[in-house]
Design an enzyme around this catalytic site. Sequence first.
Site, PDB file in Angstrom:
ATOM      1  N   MET A 245     -17.182 117.734 -43.418  1.00  0.00           N
ATOM      2  CA  MET A 245     -18.264 118.660 -43.778  1.00  0.00           C
ATOM      3  C   MET A 245     -19.044 119.063 -42.537  1.00  0.00           C
ATOM      4  SD  MET A 245     -21.662 116.656 -45.389  1.00  0.00           S
ATOM      5  CE  MET A 245     -21.305 116.932 -47.035  1.00  0.00           C
ATOM      6  N   ASN A 246     -19.464 120.351 -42.490  1.00  0.00           N
ATOM      7  CA  ASN A 246     -20.541 120.708 -41.566  1.00  0.00           C
ATOM      8  C   ASN A 246     -21.666 121.378 -42.350  1.00  0.00           C
ATOM      9  OD1 ASN A 246     -18.070 122.575 -40.864  1.00  0.00           O
ATOM     10  ND2 ASN A 246     -19.740 123.814 -40.143  1.00  0.00           N
ATOM     11  N   ASP A 247     -22.137 122.524 -41.959  1.00  0.00           N
ATOM     12  CA  ASP A 247     -23.415 123.055 -42.448  1.00  0.00           C
ATOM     13  C   ASP A 247     -23.669 122.941 -43.961  1.00  0.00           C
ATOM     14  OD1 ASP A 247     -22.793 124.078 -39.995  1.00  0.00           O
ATOM     15  OD2 ASP A 247     -22.857 126.163 -40.595  1.00  0.00           O
TER      16      ASP A 247
ATOM     17  N   ASP B 165     -23.524 133.835 -41.501  1.00  0.00           N
ATOM     18  CA  ASP B 165     -24.460 132.872 -42.076  1.00  0.00           C
ATOM     19  C   ASP B 165     -25.637 133.530 -42.807  1.00  0.00           C
ATOM     20  OD1 ASP B 165     -22.723 131.226 -40.680  1.00  0.00           O
ATOM     21  OD2 ASP B 165     -24.094 130.897 -39.006  1.00  0.00           O
TER      22      ASP B 165
HETATM   23  C1  FRU Z   1     -22.561 126.495 -37.587  1.00  0.00           C
HETATM   24  C2  FRU Z   1     -21.314 127.306 -37.837  1.00  0.00           C
HETATM   25  C3  FRU Z   1     -21.680 128.591 -38.568  1.00  0.00           C
HETATM   26  C4  FRU Z   1     -20.420 128.943 -39.274  1.00  0.00           C
HETATM   27  C5  FRU Z   1     -19.871 127.593 -39.641  1.00  0.00           C
HETATM   28  C6  FRU Z   1     -18.375 127.483 -39.619  1.00  0.00           C
HETATM   29  O1  FRU Z   1     -22.367 125.119 -37.521  1.00  0.00           O
HETATM   30  O2  FRU Z   1     -20.649 127.567 -36.627  1.00  0.00           O
HETATM   31  O3  FRU Z   1     -22.177 129.600 -37.722  1.00  0.00           O
HETATM   32  O4  FRU Z   1     -20.657 129.737 -40.392  1.00  0.00           O
HETATM   33  O5  FRU Z   1     -20.407 126.669 -38.714  1.00  0.00           O
HETATM   34  O6  FRU Z   1     -17.948 126.298 -40.192  1.00  0.00           O
END
Ligand code: FRU
Length: 494
Positions: free
Chosen positions: A36-38, A166
């Site tokens: 997971m990220n954002d 985003d």
């Molecule tokens: C930020 C980011 C966003 C993008 C997403 C891709 O962490 O680079 O700008 O939408 O992660 O996973």
Amino acid sequence: MSSMLEKARTYEKEHGDKIGSDERPAFHLTPWSGWMNDPNGFCRYQGQYHLFYQYNPYAAHWDRMHWGHAVSTDLLHWKYLPAALAPDGENDGAGCFSGSAVPLDDGRLLLMYTAVEERIENGEKRIYQTQNLAVGDGLNFEKYSGNPVLDSRDLPEGSSKEDFRDPKMLRLSDGSLACVIGSRPSDGSGQILFYTSEEGFHWNFKAVLDQNRNRFGKMWECPDFFQMDGRWVLLTSPQDMQQAGAEYHPGNGTTCFIGDFDEKTGKFTEACDQAIDYGIDFYAPQTLETPDGRRIMIGWMKNWDACAMRDPDAPWAGQMTLPRELEIRNDKLYQHPIAELSQYRIGKVQYKDLSVKDTVSLDGISGRCIDLEAEITAADEENPFYKFSIRFAEGNGHYTEFVFRPFEETVTADRSFCGSRRDLVHIRECLVPGTRDGHLKFRLILDRFSAELFLQDGEKVMTVTFFTEQEADRISFHAVGEARMDVVKYDLNL
Ligand code: FRU
């Protein structure tokens, strides 16, 4: 449902459910399986909080992004729902990147996300980022037939078609919708674009909300924009930051601009800026407003430059921070652990006016899921101790610590000894003005793999993650010179 989404849903259930609950944090959200990220689409919908996230269900590393999904009623206990989006559309084959969610008047939940498409043009690979919608009932979402709703034609002159991502939606005072989106203008740095819509399906460019002009890193990712305590607040996560005094560290950082906003023109006027978190692991936060009017922020408790922290064979990678309540006081952002956490405190252990010299361990003060508050003063304010530190996740030669040095007015997070086998950033320093007399208040929230330190009633926050074995659960206090300490510790029973 597409076969790609179905495959992700089958995979996450099979593999995610095999991860033991004690292999995950007790109250910080991790991906059901994989990476997971954002945080994405953080919202309240039909009586529950929804949190989506950038997600690769298949492995503990970043890959073609899906949207994972979880729900909660208290923002601390999360229930996984099936993945919401897969990169199965005509224009999002390279990933469904970050975005947001708003409930519509007709009862449906609207998602807006960045579709990433790779095209080969004149023998070269080109990336296109556009804004797309999906609509659903909080469980299943259908991509909108009119996608994309914003593409390169909706960009101001000279802006990059590759870096346009985003979208975070918000409601304006007349009930109509707006969104802020990260973009890269011709100066190569970042800007935030402001779009408006009456009903959520037709969007128009309104204004450049704010421009980086190469002041804070380059591209600005993951903006959020909201009104609070009489001010407007723009949060963003700049890439490629350079060190700026004690405020900003190099690499991927976070900034909070506090200022004023004119809804008619779509112009934001910055009054001041600050970092959001002064630790190592924090990026891309999103906020929502609770029914009782609190602004809650949650961030990705990791950072791109520190991704090597976790073992690539681990069953999951990436966690969300504790949800934090925001407040603006004297044009400064304050953060507090979400109030709901206090109801899970048990087993209070308290000591008052203790002398801390050399090393002190205290009966009843240990553990990896705890909430600890302390107030430090100097035995002699004219001539305070040289340093005070709290060590935790300690055992078998490992520990992580926060070190307070009154002469420098700093607190340093240091996980050099947490057991990491990777050579990456393990130390970060934060300035805490007004502490030269040795007086410091802090609240430390520990979960199995993280520490979040709230300094001076939430004036500064430092977040670090670590993967020290769980048996390392000692806590100790150290001083060079003499400090006095009031401390109260609770176990968190979640
Ligand atoms: C930020 C980011 C966003 C993008 C997403 C891709 O962490 O680079 O700008 O939408 O992660 O996973």
